[in-house]
Each structure stands twice: as C-alpha cells, then as structure tokens.
Design a protein around this motif. Sequence first.
Motif, mmCIF file in Angstrom:
data_model
loop_
_atom_site.group_PDB
_atom_site.id
_atom_site.type_symbol
_atom_site.label_atom_id
_atom_site.label_comp_id
_atom_site.label_asym_id
_atom_site.label_seq_id
_atom_site.Cartn_x
_atom_site.Cartn_y
_atom_site.Cartn_z
ATOM 1 N N ASP A 12 0.842 -1.216 0.000
ATOM 2 C CA ASP A 12 0.000 0.000 0.000
ATOM 3 C C ASP A 12 0.868 1.253 0.000
ATOM 4 O O ASP A 12 0.585 2.215 -0.715
ATOM 5 N N ALA A 15 2.725 1.621 -3.374
ATOM 6 C CA ALA A 15 1.840 2.092 -4.443
ATOM 7 C C ALA A 15 1.797 3.617 -4.461
ATOM 8 O O ALA A 15 1.694 4.241 -5.519
ATOM 9 N N GLU A 16 1.904 4.213 -3.288
ATOM 10 C CA GLU A 16 1.914 5.681 -3.188
ATOM 11 C C GLU A 16 3.267 6.264 -3.567
ATOM 12 O O GLU A 16 3.344 7.282 -4.242
ATOM 13 N N TYR A 19 5.223 3.255 -7.151
ATOM 14 C CA TYR A 19 4.603 2.667 -8.335
ATOM 15 C C TYR A 19 4.408 3.757 -9.380
ATOM 16 O O TYR A 19 4.035 4.889 -9.025
ATOM 17 N N ARG A 24 -0.372 2.005 -9.745
ATOM 18 C CA ARG A 24 -1.098 2.585 -8.605
ATOM 19 C C ARG A 24 -2.607 2.454 -8.829
ATOM 20 O O ARG A 24 -3.362 2.103 -7.920
ATOM 21 N N HIS A 27 -3.624 -1.181 -8.320
ATOM 22 C CA HIS A 27 -3.575 -1.550 -6.906
ATOM 23 C C HIS A 27 -4.782 -0.980 -6.165
ATOM 24 O O HIS A 27 -5.448 -1.674 -5.390
ATOM 25 N N LYS A 28 -5.054 0.278 -6.431
ATOM 26 C CA LYS A 28 -6.175 0.953 -5.766
ATOM 27 C C LYS A 28 -7.514 0.287 -6.129
ATOM 28 O O LYS A 28 -8.359 0.058 -5.258
ATOM 29 N N CYS A 133 -3.539 11.828 -5.781
ATOM 30 C CA CYS A 133 -2.106 11.682 -5.488
ATOM 31 C C CYS A 133 -1.579 12.868 -4.681
ATOM 32 O O CYS A 133 -0.410 12.879 -4.289
ATOM 33 N N LYS A 163 6.452 13.238 -7.805
ATOM 34 C CA LYS A 163 6.426 12.292 -6.683
ATOM 35 C C LYS A 163 7.750 12.267 -5.920
ATOM 36 O O LYS A 163 7.774 12.031 -4.722
#
Length: 188
Positions: A12, A15-16, A19, A24, A27-28, A133, A163
């Motif tokens: 988790d 993914a933030e 990824y 992401r 996954h979400k 995000c 990011k």
Amino acid sequence: EIQQYISLDQLDKLAETSYPLCMRVLHKALRKNHHLTHGGRVQYCLFLKGMGLSLSDTITFWKDEFTKIMDDTAFKEHKYTIRFIFGQEGSRRDYQPYTCLRILESTIGPRDYHGCPFKRMLHDILEDELTDCGFNALERSAIMKLSKDGQYSAACNKYYEIKHDCFDDNLFKHPNIYFNESMKHRTS
Ligand code: SF4
C-alpha cells in the motif's frame, strides 16, 4: 544486483511512493473492488513478479482480495493464472513483465483499469487520480497537457519528478524500471 525483499504489508505504501501511475491505479482498484478484469490481473501480476515478489506471496496477496467477493473454489482458477504467469503451469514459460509499449497497446473496455492511464483515461478521471495523489493544480495541468498531446512517457516522467521532488531525464519505457529507479532514489 541485490534484489530488495518486499513484503506484502509494504505494498500500500509502495503504491503511493514508488509505483508508476498505471500500477497505482490497478492496486487501488483491486483494494477497493477486490477484483480486476483479466487484463488488469495479468498486467499487475507481472509487475509484482518483476518487483521480486515470490509466487506464494503473490498468491496470498490476490487471494486475500478475491476471496472477499468469491469463495475458495472460484479463486482456484485465478490461482492457476498466477502460477501460469510465474511459469509453474502449462507451457512453463517465464513471462516477462509488460513494457510500456505493450501496456500502451492494451485493448481497454469500460470495466478495465489496466493500460497506461496517461493514454486511456478520460481527462476528468485522470485529473481526479492526480488530485488523489496530492498534486496541486499546476502539477496536474503540466501532466494533463503532456497526456493530451500524446506524450505519454513524458507525462509519466513528470509524474515521477513530482512524486520524487527531483528532476529526472528518464523517459520510462518499463514500469519496473520506474519502480527500481524510485527505490534507488529513496534509499540513496
Ligand atoms: Fe505505466 Fe509506462 Fe504509462 Fe508510465 S508510461 S504509467 S510506466 S505504462
């Protein structure tokens, strides 16, 4: 090269932080719906394999989600697909994680979450994802512009830069390269 051990409870967070957006999104959606269509399962499962997740961890990961909406018997078919991807069933080929090129060419239906979001997502939905995000209006519009211009890998690169709060001249050609770069960046 030393492969870092990744455990399921890190996913988790990763993914933030690490990824690319395509993964992401998958996954979400999996966490939310406890389901992905076939194309999404294959795209995400191969990415996890590329991250170095073991076969048994990968099965546990999907089983925990899928069995929230189906019973163990129904999960068996999916387990077979995962084992197949890991080269443990059928032709026993060692399938490689998809490249961006392969992902960009995916055929996408309305229930699908796979493919490259910079190419396939409706603009409003992409903008919502970027808001989710934590990106501000300026950051969102820089990415949206590249996406609308068809510059998908440049949009992905911009996403990476925001990011990671850095400049990076990579034009990502592979989601696992994105991930590996991110891990290197965060541990250096
Ligand atoms: Fe994923 Fe590649 Fe698209 Fe980036 S450019 S979101 S890594 S498919």
